[in-house]
Design an enzyme around this catalytic site. Structure first.
Site, short mmCIF file in Angstrom:
data_model
loop_
_atom_site.label_atom_id
_atom_site.label_comp_id
_atom_site.label_asym_id
_atom_site.label_seq_id
_atom_site.Cartn_x
_atom_site.Cartn_y
_atom_site.Cartn_z
N HIS A 46 26.00 19.66 -0.64
CA HIS A 46 26.47 18.46 -1.32
C HIS A 46 25.30 17.66 -1.89
O HIS A 46 25.37 17.13 -3.01
CB HIS A 46 27.28 17.57 -0.37
N HIS A 61 36.49 20.31 -4.80
CA HIS A 61 35.40 20.36 -3.83
C HIS A 61 34.70 21.72 -3.85
O HIS A 61 33.48 21.79 -3.65
CB HIS A 61 35.89 20.06 -2.41
N ASP A 121 30.67 22.58 -4.09
CA ASP A 121 29.94 23.55 -3.28
C ASP A 121 29.22 24.57 -4.17
O ASP A 121 28.05 24.91 -3.93
CB ASP A 121 30.90 24.29 -2.35
N HIS A 139 30.79 30.10 0.08
CA HIS A 139 29.33 30.02 -0.02
C HIS A 139 28.66 31.39 -0.09
O HIS A 139 27.71 31.58 -0.85
CB HIS A 139 28.78 29.21 1.15
#
Length: 270
Positions: free
Chosen positions: A69, A222, A226, A249
């Site tokens: 973030h 969101h 990421d 991720h």
């Protein structure tokens, strides 16, 4: 575009979403390009693809958890030279979004450096996959992201956005991290999610939200935050259309490595 650093030191304290520990981060000006992570009392390490130490439910650099973030906010706001001193095992989660870091960086102000930020343009499409999960990047003149998030017990959500500073601040940065209520116990048993709460996490359960979403497609927005933090590990302004379906991720970082390899192959051609 030249590298920029902050004018004044700033700091943020809070809880780490995975460890549940009280943590603090201090952002300091830096003459050296890149975001440098320094555990309190330790040597600074450049945040890049070669220093990633984990991608499980967040990105770790040199053992410091959840850097994504902060990286997303810094790079999208053009703060590409920064020293980050971390007291504790991870970056504070704040309200679960990138907005606290946007506000922190804007409070600090910025100052331009001499060095120019590298620009990265794709010579060809690249992609990575893990089963049905896919992340791809196509040549483009801008940074555009199309992200589809499959969800349990409800329809998928998706977002398609051309990323600029204004768009990031207004449409992406406020989106919070999210998860499923039924996963809470197993996550904590793994040593994850111990700092998660309704104040910093959007919680989904049986086709509904336990706490109200800020926007209906908040999970997808969101995921874009990421992704931007993970692409920042390339250390360059990325011009590409990135498409992700059910990614996370690990795939983001794998895609960044595939992008780096594709660009390096072209640069080696005489």
């Amino acid at each position: 575009m030249r590298h920029r650093t902050i004018r004044h030191p700033v700091e943020l304290a809070g809880v780490g979403i995975h460890t549940g520990e009280r943590v603090r981060v201090r952002l300091l000006p830096s003459e050296a390009p890149g975001v440098w992570i320094a555990p309190a009392g330790g040597a600074a390490v450049l945040c890049n693809l070669d220093t990633v130490s984990g991608t499980l439910r967040g990105v770790s650099v040199a053992g410091v958890l959840t850097v994504e973030h902060l990286l997303a906010a810094a790079w999208t706001l053009g703060v590409t030279a920064l020293r980050v001193v971390v007291e504790g095992p991870e970056i504070p989660i704040g309200d679960g979004s990138a907005l606290p870091f946007v506000e922190l960086l804007r409070t600090a102000g910025t100052e331009e450096l001499e060095a120019e930020v590298p620009e990265l343009r794709l010579p060809r499409p690249v992609w990575v996959r893990d089963g049905v999960r896919v992340a791809a990047a196509l040549p483009d003149d801008h940074l555009r992201v199309t992200y589809v998030v499959p969800l349990r017990d409800r329809n998928p959500c998706a977002v398609d956005v051309v990323v600029t500073e204004d768009v990031f601040v207004a449409e992406l940065a406020p989106a919070r991290t999210w998860g499923y209520a039924e996963d809470a116990d197993s996550l904590r048993a793994e040593g994850r999610g111990r700092g998660a709460s309704l104040e910093n996490t959007l919680v989904l359960e049986r086709g509904r939200f336990i706490n109200p979403p800020r926007v209906p497609d908040e999970p997808a927005r969101h995921k874009v935050v990421d992704l931007l933090g993970d692409l920042a590990l390339l250390g360059a302004r990325v011009h590409a259309h990135v498409l992700c379906v059910g990614a996370g991720h690990a795939l983001h970082v794998a895609l960044a490595r595939a992008i780096r390899l594709a660009v390096a192959e072209v640069q080696r051609i005489p």
